[in-house]
Design an enzyme around this catalytic site. Structure first.
Site: not given
Ligand code: FAD
Length: 548
Positions: A303, A44, A428, A82, A285, A12-13
């Site tokens: 997310a 997700c 509406y 890493v 995260d 994600a990031a």
């Protein structure tokens, strides 16, 4: 000379940062490392893939390394972990997880997006072959393969958070008897207990077993797990176990590199998402952020914030400074036919922090009640007592919960109060809403509290007040009361109140309720203007804890 940006984590990031970096700087050298096989996948969507709601596996794979390289000219290296940061020399160490080979890579700017690690309890049997996590694509592949090969009859889901709830639904779809084991006294931690209880009642009606205030002590069986032994000594059959116990920020690399860690145990960043080393940014995260509402520190593994943070880091690296204004925790979950959504602070949080607030509960209809398909939802709105500034909201219902939640989440961002919400002119027509939308309606109720037209009390406080001498008044019709009423209540219908003022105590506090709170509000107005000390019980009988 072109800048070299190295990104750790490609979902994600990380992927968001990489794509934005390229859009901002065509000359940058961008290398993205991902220790797993896949990048930019829809984590997700994993529960829905397990449950066959999403049938095509490749729909989960939003980007592939090849496609990302072609479109964005990003050097994507999967199966590449890493393992160390040498901040002094601006180098990282990378291990190829297939060959085991290690090598170094230099950077000008480093972006840490390693996400979070699932919490795994240290209990006997936890490493058995039918105990699963739901973190990545291989995890969901393994669950699917196990289900289709072994056809388990029953499943235990450990943890009643969002992922646990989604998995409970999906395992039910797959034909299993599902028991959810939760250590706390309620499901869905982002909600207050009485709101979570609505979902819990619904789940139980649908056949999901909930074991609250329970933990799994051990997982037992001969070749693999067959039953879960709980802390209370009971045991439940478990042909399959799914862990959904929440996550902890992946801080290993950062800690080893000497980067500052915050009070929430996640990587500490400033408002530009820079770590304590100005050449190292972090997002998603793995970091803790500022709570948009209180300004306090917050750990929020979601997310939306992760994607925004990745985008924002890219801007800051490229010299277009953007501050991260914080996160408020807007979230939503589908549970069978129900939707539960929340934003901002809960009552339990505000109470624990000693922050003054008021709360109202309403039960408006999703669309005009005369239009087919209209259903009832429960809204809880939390706001400051003096100005009515919105602090938080929770909604549980069956239809159109998401659109109301998004209005309320936006209201918090805009710093709106309940009077602003009254004024919102929302879309509406009968199939979509009512002329007074549920958001407007709830704001009118809240406005009455702020302006002193009505005092409210929540059901949680009623037993204590009654014990201290308050008079409990049910103003529904006799027929409604015959179907059930609160313990110790006296019934006088709202339409008889004016005639029966002499039957009500003038020296006691009166706590009034009806079905949803409207007739008891009218009662409150009558009694208040006749000199009585009266409060409306928020949410009425529909919010009564024992209401079924
Ligand atoms: P991730 O997306 O987890 O990516 C981190 C990546 O970094 C991982 O792929 C990991 O392998 C890699 N990595 C870690 N360490 C290293 C290393 N040393 N070297 C190389 N790579 C490394 N959020 C919502 O808001 N709504 C939802 O409905 C929702 N549903 C979810 C359902 C599931 C099953 C899961 C697992 C999460 C869900 N989330 C949801 C949470 C959301 O997916 C996360 O908040 C978001 O993905 C976090 O993004 P991230 O980039 O920080 O971490």
């Amino acid at each position: 000379m072109s800048i070299k940006v190295v990104i750790v984590g490609g979902v994600a990031a990380g992927a968001s940062a990489a794509a934005r970096l390229r859009r901002m700087d065509e000359n940058a050298q961008i290398v993205m490392f991902e220790k797993g096989e896949y990048i930019s996948y829809a984590n997700c969507g994993l529960p829905y893939y397990v449950g066959d709601v999403i049938q095509k596996r490749n729909k989960l794979l939003v980007q592939t390394p090849k496609a990302m390289n072609r479109r964005f000219n990003i050097d994507v290296r999967v199966m590449s972990e890493v393992t160390r940061i040498n901040a002094a020399e601006k180098k990282i160490e990378v291990k190829n997880t297939v060959s085991g080979e290690t090598y170094e890579e230099t950077y000008d700017k480093l972006v840490l997006c390693p996400g979070a690690s699932p919490r795994i309890p240290d209990i006997p049997g936890i490493n058995s072959s039918n105990v699963f996590l739901v973190r990545n694509v291989p995890d969901s592949d393994m669950i699917k393969e196990f289900i289709s090969a072994e056809h388990p009859q029953n499943a235990v889901v450990v943890g009643a958070g969002y992922i646990g709830m989604e998995m409970a639904e999906m395992l039910m779809h797959a034909g299993m008897e599902v028991t959810v084991v939760e250590a706390s006294s309620q499901i869905l931690a982002p909600f207050d207990p009485e709101m979570a209880a609505i979902v819990a009642r619904y789940l139980r009606k649908k056949g999901v077993k909930l074991k609250l205030n329970s933990t799994v002590a051990s997982l037992e069986g001969s070749k693999r797990v067959e039953q879960a032994l709980l802390s209370d000594g009971s045991s439940i059959p478990a042909g399959l176990v799914v862990l959904g116990m929440g996550v902890s920020p992946a801080t290993g690399l950062a800690v080893e590199a000497g980067l500052a860690i915050g009070d929430r145990g996640a990587i500490l960043v400033n408002e530009y998402l820079q770590t304590s080393d100005p050449d190292i940014y972090a997002a998603g995260d793995a970091i803790q952020v500022k709570d948009f509402i209180t300004g306090q520190s917050l750990y929020l593994p979601l997310a939306g914030p992760a994607n925004r943070q990745g985008w924002l880091v890219a801007n800051n690296i490229c010299g277009r400074q953007v501050r991260y204004s914080g996160a408020q925790g807007t979230s939503i979950v589908k549970i069978l036919d129900m939707t539960a959504a929340a934003t901002g602070k809960t009552e339990k949080y505000l109470k624990a922090q000693g922050i003054d607030y008021r709360a109202v509960h309403t039960h408006p209809a999703s669309s005009a009640t005369y239009y087919p398909g209209s259903t009832e939802m429960t809204i809880k709105l939390l706001f400051t007592p003096d100005e009515g500034k919105v602090l938080g909201a929770q909604i549980v219902g069956y239809d159109k919960v998401d659109k109301r939640m998004d209005v309320l989440a936006t209201a918090i961002r805009a710093g709106m109060n309940v009077f602003d919400l009254q004024e919102l002119e929302l879309a509406y027509a009968p199939p979509f809403s009512s002329a007074k939308d549920p958001v407007n309606m709830t704001a009118y109720v809240a406005g009455n509290v702020v302006s002193g037209m009505m005092d409210v009390v929540s059901w949680a406080d009623v037993p204590g007040r009654v014990a201290a001498g308050s008079f409990l008044l049910d103003v529904r019709t006799e027929a409604e009361c015959q179907a059930g009423m609160a313990d110790g209540a006296v019934n006088i219908s709202v339409d008889d109140i004016r005639k029966r003022l002499d039957d009500l105590p003038r020296d006691q506090e009166i706590l009034a309720y009806c079905r949803v709170g409207l007739r008891s509000y009218i009662t409150c107005r009558i009694l208040k203007q006749n000199g009585f000390n009266v409060r409306n019980i928020s949410g009425g009988y529909l919010s009564y804890p024992d209401y079924q």
